[in-house]
Design a protein around this motif. Sequence first.
Motif, PDB file in Angstrom:
ATOM      1  N   LYS A 120       0.815  -1.206   0.000  1.00  0.00           N
ATOM      2  CA  LYS A 120       0.000   0.000   0.000  1.00  0.00           C
ATOM      3  C   LYS A 120       0.856   1.266   0.000  1.00  0.00           C
ATOM      4  O   LYS A 120       1.804   1.387   0.773  1.00  0.00           O
ATOM      5  CB  LYS A 120      -0.922   0.020   1.229  1.00  0.00           C
ATOM      6  N   LEU A 121       0.497   2.191  -0.874  1.00  0.00           N
ATOM      7  CA  LEU A 121       1.074   3.532  -0.899  1.00  0.00           C
ATOM      8  C   LEU A 121      -0.009   4.501  -0.447  1.00  0.00           C
ATOM      9  O   LEU A 121      -1.118   4.494  -0.989  1.00  0.00           O
ATOM     10  CB  LEU A 121       1.542   3.885  -2.309  1.00  0.00           C
ATOM     11  N   LYS A 122       0.322   5.331   0.544  1.00  0.00           N
ATOM     12  CA  LYS A 122      -0.664   6.269   1.080  1.00  0.00           C
ATOM     13  C   LYS A 122      -0.103   7.677   1.068  1.00  0.00           C
ATOM     14  O   LYS A 122       1.035   7.912   1.460  1.00  0.00           O
ATOM     15  CB  LYS A 122      -1.046   5.869   2.513  1.00  0.00           C
ATOM     16  N   TRP A 123      -0.934   8.613   0.620  1.00  0.00           N
ATOM     17  CA  TRP A 123      -0.564  10.030   0.633  1.00  0.00           C
ATOM     18  C   TRP A 123      -1.747  10.838   1.143  1.00  0.00           C
ATOM     19  O   TRP A 123      -2.850  10.742   0.612  1.00  0.00           O
ATOM     20  CB  TRP A 123      -0.177  10.505  -0.762  1.00  0.00           C
ATOM     21  N   VAL A 124      -1.502  11.623   2.207  1.00  0.00           N
ATOM     22  CA  VAL A 124      -2.552  12.462   2.793  1.00  0.00           C
ATOM     23  C   VAL A 124      -2.088  13.907   2.672  1.00  0.00           C
ATOM     24  O   VAL A 124      -1.360  14.419   3.524  1.00  0.00           O
ATOM     25  CB  VAL A 124      -2.812  12.088   4.266  1.00  0.00           C
ATOM     26  N   GLY A 125      -2.491  14.561   1.612  1.00  0.00           N
ATOM     27  CA  GLY A 125      -2.021  15.914   1.351  1.00  0.00           C
ATOM     28  C   GLY A 125      -2.502  16.937   2.353  1.00  0.00           C
ATOM     29  O   GLY A 125      -1.814  17.915   2.640  1.00  0.00           O
ATOM     30  N   GLY A 134       1.682  23.282   5.092  1.00  0.00           N
ATOM     31  CA  GLY A 134       1.160  23.529   3.750  1.00  0.00           C
ATOM     32  C   GLY A 134       0.530  22.282   3.172  1.00  0.00           C
ATOM     33  O   GLY A 134       0.815  21.164   3.595  1.00  0.00           O
ATOM     34  N   GLY A 135      -0.321  22.466   2.212  1.00  0.00           N
ATOM     35  CA  GLY A 135      -1.025  21.345   1.601  1.00  0.00           C
ATOM     36  C   GLY A 135      -0.346  20.874   0.334  1.00  0.00           C
ATOM     37  O   GLY A 135       0.198  21.665  -0.434  1.00  0.00           O
ATOM     38  N   GLY A 136      -0.378  19.577   0.126  1.00  0.00           N
ATOM     39  CA  GLY A 136       0.126  19.004  -1.111  1.00  0.00           C
ATOM     40  C   GLY A 136      -1.028  18.487  -1.937  1.00  0.00           C
ATOM     41  O   GLY A 136      -2.193  18.745  -1.638  1.00  0.00           O
ATOM     42  N   ASP A 137      -0.720  17.776  -2.990  1.00  0.00           N
ATOM     43  CA  ASP A 137      -1.756  17.150  -3.806  1.00  0.00           C
ATOM     44  C   ASP A 137      -2.583  16.221  -2.925  1.00  0.00           C
ATOM     45  O   ASP A 137      -2.035  15.441  -2.150  1.00  0.00           O
ATOM     46  CB  ASP A 137      -1.094  16.367  -4.942  1.00  0.00           C
ATOM     47  N   ASP A 138      -3.903  16.307  -3.005  1.00  0.00           N
ATOM     48  CA  ASP A 138      -4.767  15.496  -2.155  1.00  0.00           C
ATOM     49  C   ASP A 138      -5.339  14.343  -2.965  1.00  0.00           C
ATOM     50  O   ASP A 138      -5.934  14.555  -4.020  1.00  0.00           O
ATOM     51  CB  ASP A 138      -5.898  16.356  -1.581  1.00  0.00           C
ATOM     52  N   TRP A 139      -5.156  13.110  -2.472  1.00  0.00           N
ATOM     53  CA  TRP A 139      -5.585  11.923  -3.201  1.00  0.00           C
ATOM     54  C   TRP A 139      -6.919  11.406  -2.677  1.00  0.00           C
ATOM     55  O   TRP A 139      -7.180  11.418  -1.479  1.00  0.00           O
ATOM     56  CB  TRP A 139      -4.550  10.816  -3.058  1.00  0.00           C
ATOM     57  N   THR A 140      -7.738  10.922  -3.609  1.00  0.00           N
ATOM     58  CA  THR A 140      -8.983  10.238  -3.259  1.00  0.00           C
ATOM     59  C   THR A 140      -9.112   8.993  -4.138  1.00  0.00           C
ATOM     60  O   THR A 140      -9.220   9.121  -5.356  1.00  0.00           O
ATOM     61  CB  THR A 140     -10.206  11.141  -3.477  1.00  0.00           C
ATOM     62  N   PRO A 141      -9.065   7.790  -3.541  1.00  0.00           N
ATOM     63  CA  PRO A 141      -8.813   7.508  -2.125  1.00  0.00           C
ATOM     64  C   PRO A 141      -7.364   7.810  -1.754  1.00  0.00           C
ATOM     65  O   PRO A 141      -6.515   7.978  -2.631  1.00  0.00           O
ATOM     66  CB  PRO A 141      -9.110   6.009  -2.015  1.00  0.00           C
ATOM     67  N   GLN A 142      -7.104   7.853  -0.449  1.00  0.00           N
ATOM     68  CA  GLN A 142      -5.777   8.253   0.008  1.00  0.00           C
ATOM     69  C   GLN A 142      -4.724   7.172  -0.175  1.00  0.00           C
ATOM     70  O   GLN A 142      -3.530   7.472  -0.211  1.00  0.00           O
ATOM     71  CB  GLN A 142      -5.843   8.669   1.482  1.00  0.00           C
ATOM     72  N   ASP A 143      -5.129   5.911  -0.276  1.00  0.00           N
ATOM     73  CA  ASP A 143      -4.144   4.846  -0.459  1.00  0.00           C
ATOM     74  C   ASP A 143      -4.494   3.995  -1.670  1.00  0.00           C
ATOM     75  O   ASP A 143      -5.643   3.941  -2.114  1.00  0.00           O
ATOM     76  CB  ASP A 143      -4.018   3.969   0.789  1.00  0.00           C
ATOM     77  N   GLY A 144      -3.456   3.348  -2.221  1.00  0.00           N
ATOM     78  CA  GLY A 144      -3.633   2.497  -3.384  1.00  0.00           C
ATOM     79  C   GLY A 144      -2.622   1.364  -3.368  1.00  0.00           C
ATOM     80  O   GLY A 144      -1.629   1.395  -2.633  1.00  0.00           O
ATOM     81  N   GLU A 145      -2.855   0.356  -4.185  1.00  0.00           N
ATOM     82  CA  GLU A 145      -1.975  -0.804  -4.250  1.00  0.00           C
ATOM     83  C   GLU A 145      -0.713  -0.465  -5.041  1.00  0.00           C
ATOM     84  O   GLU A 145      -0.788   0.065  -6.155  1.00  0.00           O
ATOM     85  CB  GLU A 145      -2.704  -1.974  -4.908  1.00  0.00           C
TER      86      GLU A 145
END
Length: 225
Positions: A120-125, A134-145
Motif C-alpha cells: 500500500k502507498l498512502k498520501w494524505v495531502g 502547507g497542503g500538497g496534492d490530495d488523493w482520493t482515495p488516500q491509499d492504493g496498491e
Amino acid sequence: SRADGHSFNRLCHHTLGYMGPTIVVAKDKLGRVAGCYNHSRWIDSLSFQGSMDSVLFTLAPRFSALKVDRSQKACKGRHFLYLSSQTATTNKHGRWPCGGCGGGGEGGRTRLWIDAELEKLKWVGAAACATYPGGGDDWTPQDGEIEVCEVWGCGGRDAEVAQEQYRKRQALMAEQARKVDRQAMFGGGSSHWKDNPDKFILDIAGITGAGNDFYGDLDKEPPPE
C-alpha cells in the motif's frame, strides 16, 4: 521492484548503508506517484530520522513538494522521515505505525506511507503536519496498491563503496553471531562447573540430577551399592 520483486527487505537492502542522498519513489496501480528525498543516510529504526533538508513529494497526478519548516530550528520531535523493518506492535512514538517507510504528519497519521508488505502507498495531502506545513496534492482515495517502488541513489561512487563496506560488516557480524562457543555452552572456560549459571538452569530442569535426594550435585560420587 521490477527487478527485485515486492519486498520491503529489498527496499531496506538498497537504502541502508548508503552514505549519500537518496530518493524513494512509489507508484500505485491508479498511476499516482509519491515519495521522499533523504539528504542523510537511512537507518532501520523505530524512531523518526532525516534532516532539515528532507522533502516529501508527489509527481502524479499533480506535482507537489513539501519542504521542512525551517522557522523551527530544533530537530527534536520533528517527523522528517521514517524507515523500519521491525514488526513491533508499538514504537517509541506510541500510536504511529511501526514497520514501513514514510514521513510527516501528526498524531499517528503520516502524510506519506509505504507499508512493510510493500503493498500500500498512502498520501494524505491535507494532513496536519508541523514538520511539513502547507497542503500538497490530495488523493482520493488516500491509499492504493503499489505497482512499482524504487530507490535512487544520488551520492555517486563514494556512497556506493561505503554501502558495500557496510554490507560486508553486516555479513561478518551475522556470521559471528551464528558461531556457537560450545565450550562456554557446556560450562567450559576458567570457571568451575559448580559456579556456572548454566548448571543452575539444568538443575531446575532436573537434567543434572539435582532433584535426586542422593545426587544433589554432579560433583558428588554416587554412594556404593
